[in-house]
Design an enzyme around this catalytic site. Structure first.
Site, short mmCIF file in Angstrom:
data_model
loop_
_atom_site.label_atom_id
_atom_site.label_comp_id
_atom_site.label_asym_id
_atom_site.label_seq_id
_atom_site.Cartn_x
_atom_site.Cartn_y
_atom_site.Cartn_z
N HIS A 177 5.41 10.99 3.85
CA HIS A 177 4.17 10.28 3.51
C HIS A 177 4.42 9.05 2.65
O HIS A 177 3.49 8.34 2.30
CB HIS A 177 3.18 11.24 2.85
CG HIS A 177 2.86 12.41 3.74
ND1 HIS A 177 3.58 13.58 3.68
CD2 HIS A 177 1.98 12.55 4.74
CE1 HIS A 177 3.11 14.41 4.60
NE2 HIS A 177 2.16 13.81 5.26
N GLU A 229 -20.48 -0.44 9.30
CA GLU A 229 -20.51 -1.62 8.43
C GLU A 229 -20.07 -1.29 7.00
O GLU A 229 -19.50 -2.12 6.31
CB GLU A 229 -21.89 -2.30 8.44
CG GLU A 229 -23.10 -1.40 8.21
CD GLU A 229 -23.63 -0.79 9.52
OE1 GLU A 229 -22.87 -0.68 10.49
OE2 GLU A 229 -24.82 -0.41 9.55
#
Ligand code: GLN
Ligand code: ZN
Length: 766
Positions: A701, A20
């Site tokens: 990247h 959560e």
């Protein structure tokens, strides 16, 4: 705290039982909730973590370990260490500034991120530079008040110690560390004075950098820091906390004016107990004894732990012994509760964070009140552990036999590299400066959805296989059109380079909720090696053979190496890591044979994680590298001389381990260089490397498409130290995180760059 043995937790996982915490962060970043709602929901999560530890019966509950991103970043912003590029002008740190440092924003790139010691957790590297530290907020104090008000907990504030903070920071010359420390010391003192004034009993000061080894200067700095602090804040109990390896020399640490010292008795190779036994324990200090493995997921052998406690009690006075996990529980998942799919024997053998806390409380109770009172609990633990240990797949005779048989075989290729290279050139007839990629091609939404449908049973195997085949065929066509010299199949069938193999090897299991934080909101669910690892059937042959059937150009077979598989899994704790690596290597050796027999005679075995398994102390490096290299060779050294073995490494600096890389004896290696900024190239000026090598010529990247000139200059720079005959041209890592459009554009430029350099140098294959 009682007068007997107490328990302490060093840190609790942040992500929450159902992740959560992660979901909340991502909802906030996506603009789905506002700051106020974000903060109040975060408080609820924080509260729940505190209460879980309270209900478990832990005496010293950490506060301040909870964070919105990373505890090192928290420490940096607490001291106002915000690089100039973020335009910070002092005062409170706004939430969005905090996240900008972690993730970058439109104006400024993120701060660098790197591995937290030898774990797979990544922290944000503080950039101290010339900044003047100021105290922007007393974060541990706020956390202490929160726990007290909301849960009635008198917590133990946790703070990253100054020594470790400075060792992990960048932006100042190492020689100036004492001067930098002097600027921070008054702020640490202020934080601690405020905690004391609030009535705090114990503060945990995390100083894991101690275990990386202490020079005389380091010892002097530690002595200075803690003398200053203890003089300025008398009477506050400081627990100087170390973890991950042995704390040495213990003499020097015991001489520090702190009230407690926390030691790891799990990952210390027995050294901490040895030191305590040899030196005795000072009457005026508390020992925080890390007796449960904070980094692995197995139920503990409680009898053995009780024996360890009894041993420690011989040296440590009653009331001065605190039992704790070996480190923060950040590195393990939250609870085993939800693992309903595992068979009971296996599930019972697991202990995640909550289960570890329960074990800790049980051990302390049994030590305090006598084992008879807890006979039933102890017996049950003994029983389930015995049942687990007795599983036949954990002690396979056939695996043991193969390991033994292997030890008798030569540990080298049939021809040394200097001769192999000739027969390989004869066989492959590659152009000078061959171009290739690292293995994966874009994992598009389409690919991910297809896998999901197949996993859920919406698609049958045949349909999924057909889909993967079409992806492979497209990738082969694209690579041929681009003019690449050595192709790959694209790894569309793989989610993760370790999970894919884990699912196909014997000895693995998969949890449904075994998530741990890797960095920020990113969580990983490492596969679990619970039994002997063994080859069952070919794992990669089908896709490689199909790709090869579509082209005359060579297609590289693509495997993940034994050390990377080991380092990115949770590993059984009854065998040495070296032994488990040996089993994985053996299984991969079978796969390599299967590929070779199927006509795949260029085989890449990736070892991106080889460096991160390196022990923290330099003196232990050689031993590790030795068995790591051996595992790679076991997987690959039996191929024919003409078969070309490739490997790939990334995510780390490799300049200080070129000898080991060479000893792996791969015919070709590709290494990421974007992070080490040419340092690697410099190291080839100093050290001899004779095998094929591709130093990534562009950084994958970023979605940015590099222009041809950038790549030609990268190639030319490398060719100043490496022979043109040995050099390969490739991007610096796999392309799975990129989109197709940018990938094609970048590779087109890369092929062009290779052509230009070939022409310019006028060089031809000898
Ligand atoms: N072959 C893998 C890929 O291209 C290598 C991944 C990695 O280096 N981490 O994706
Ligand atoms: Zn890589």
């Amino acid at each position: 705290m009682s007068t007997g043995i107490n328990t302490s937790s060093l840190g609790y996982p942040r992500i929450g039982k159902n992740r959560e915490w992660k979901k909340l962060l991502e909802a906030y970043w996506a603009g789905k909730i506002d700051e106020q709602s974000f903060r109040s929901q975060m408080e609820e999560i924080q509260l729940q973590h505190l209460q879980t530890q309270q209900q478990a019966g832990i005496d010293l509950i950490p506060v301040g370990d909870f964070t919105f991103y990373d505890h090192v970043l928290d420490t940096a912003v607490m001291f106002g260490i915000v690089p100039e590029r973020y335009g910070y002008k002092g005062g409170d740190i706004p939430l969005d500034l905090y996240f900008a440092m972690a993730r970058g924003n439109a104006e400024a790139p993120a701060c660098e991120m790197t591995k937290w010691f030898n774990t797979n957790y990544h922290y944000i590297v503080p950039e101290i530079g010339r900044l003047t530290p100021t105290l922007t907020a007393n974060k541990p104090l706020a956390a202490y008040r929160f726990a007290k008000e909301r849960a009635g907990i008198e917590g133990k504030p946790v703070i990253v110690g100054l020594y470790t903070f400075l060792k992990l920071s960048k932006g100042f010359p190492a020689a100036e560390i004492n001067g930098v420390a002097a600027r921070f010391l008054p702020l640490y003192v202020q934080v601690l004075q405020e905690l004391k004034a609030e009535g705090v009993a114990w503060v945990q000061i995390d100083e894991p950098a101690i275990v990386t080894g202490l020079t005389a200067e380091d010892q002097a700095l530690l002595q200075h820091i803690y003398s200053e602090i203890s003089a300025a804040v008398p009477g506050l109990n400081l627990m100087l906390q170390t973890y991950f390896e042995a704390a040495e020399p213990l003499e020097a640490l015991l001489a520090l004016p702190v009230q407690g010292l926390g030691l790891d008795f799990v990952h210390d190779g027995g050294k901490n107990l040895e030191s305590v036994t040899r030196l005795g324990w000072p009457q005026d200090k508390t020992l925080g004894a890390g007796i449960l493995d904070g980094r692995n997921i197995w139920r503990a052998d409680l009898d053995a732990k009780l024996a360890l406690v009894a041993e420690l009690q011989k040296h440590v006075p009653q009331g001065q012994l605190i039992l704790q996990p070996s480190s923060s529980l950040l590195h393990v998942p939250v609870t085993v509760e939800g693992e309903v799919k595992l068979k009971a024997t296996v599930k019972n053998a697991l202990a995640f964070a909550n289960e570890k806390l329960a074990e800790l409380v049980l051990i302390a109770a049994a030590a305090n009140e006598g084992t008879e009172r807890y006979a039933a609990e102890l017996a049950r633990s003994r029983e389930v552990l015995a049942e687990f240990r007795a599983l036949p797949e954990r002690g396979r005779a056939d695996v043991a036999e193969q390991v033994q048989a292997l030890a008798l075989l030569p540990d080298y290729r049939s021809l040394p590299f200097a001769e192999r290279v000739k027969v390989q050139q004869e066989k492959w007839r590659l152009p000078l400066l061959p171009t290739t990629t690292i293995g994966s091609f874009p994992q598009t939404a389409e690919v991910r959805q297809a896998r999901l449908k197949w996993r859920k049973g919406v698609w049958n195997q045949e349909r999924y296989d057909g889909f993967i085949k079409r992806q492979i065929a497209e990738a082969v066509t694209i690579q041929e059109e681009l003019g690449l010299d050595v192709l790959v199949h694209g790894e569309f069938e793989r989610t993760d380079m370790v999970e894919f193999f884990g699912e196909k090897l014997a000895g693995y299991l998969f949890t449904s909720g075994g998530w741990v934080q890797s960095y920020g909101s990113r969580c990983v669910k490492p596969p679990v090696i619970y039994a002997d690892v063994a080859f069952i059937e070919p794992m990669t042959v089908k896709e490689s053979v199909y790709a090869q059937s579509l082209t005359k150009l060579p297609v590289k077979g693509m495997l993940t190496g034994p050390v990377t598989i080991l380092n990115w899994s949770f590993v059984r704790d009854d065998l040495s890591r070296e032994a488990v690596a040996g089993q994985i290597a053996l299984a991969l050796r079978h796969e390599v044979s299967a590929l070779e027999e199927a006509g795949i005679e260029m085989i890449q075995v990736d070892e991106p994680a080889i460096r991160e398994g390196l022990p923290l102390k330099a003196r232990d490096h050689a031993h590790y590298l030795n068995w790591a290299v051996k595992a790679f060779r076991t997987a690959t050294n039996h191929v024919q001389a003409t078969t070309q073995v490739h490997t790939h490494m990334c995510y780390s600096e490799f300049n200080d381990m070129i000898d080991s890389i060479s000893a792996m004896d791969a015919d070709v290696i590709s290494i990421e260089t974007s992070r080490s900024h040419g340092e690697l190239i410099v190291s080839f000026e100093e050290q001899e490397y004779d095998k094929g090598i591709g130093l990534g010529v562009y950084d994958i990247h970023s979605p940015r498409v590099p222009v041809v000139e950038e790549m030609t200059s990268a190639i030319e720079r490398a060719l100043r130290v490496l022979e043109v005959q040995q050099f390969w041209i490739n991007p610096d890592c796999g392309l799975k995180t990129r989109g197709w459009e940018e990938t094609i554009a970048a590779l087109r430029n890369m092929v062009k760059a290779a052509e230009l350099v070939r022409e310019k140098s006028g060089a031809v294959r000898k």
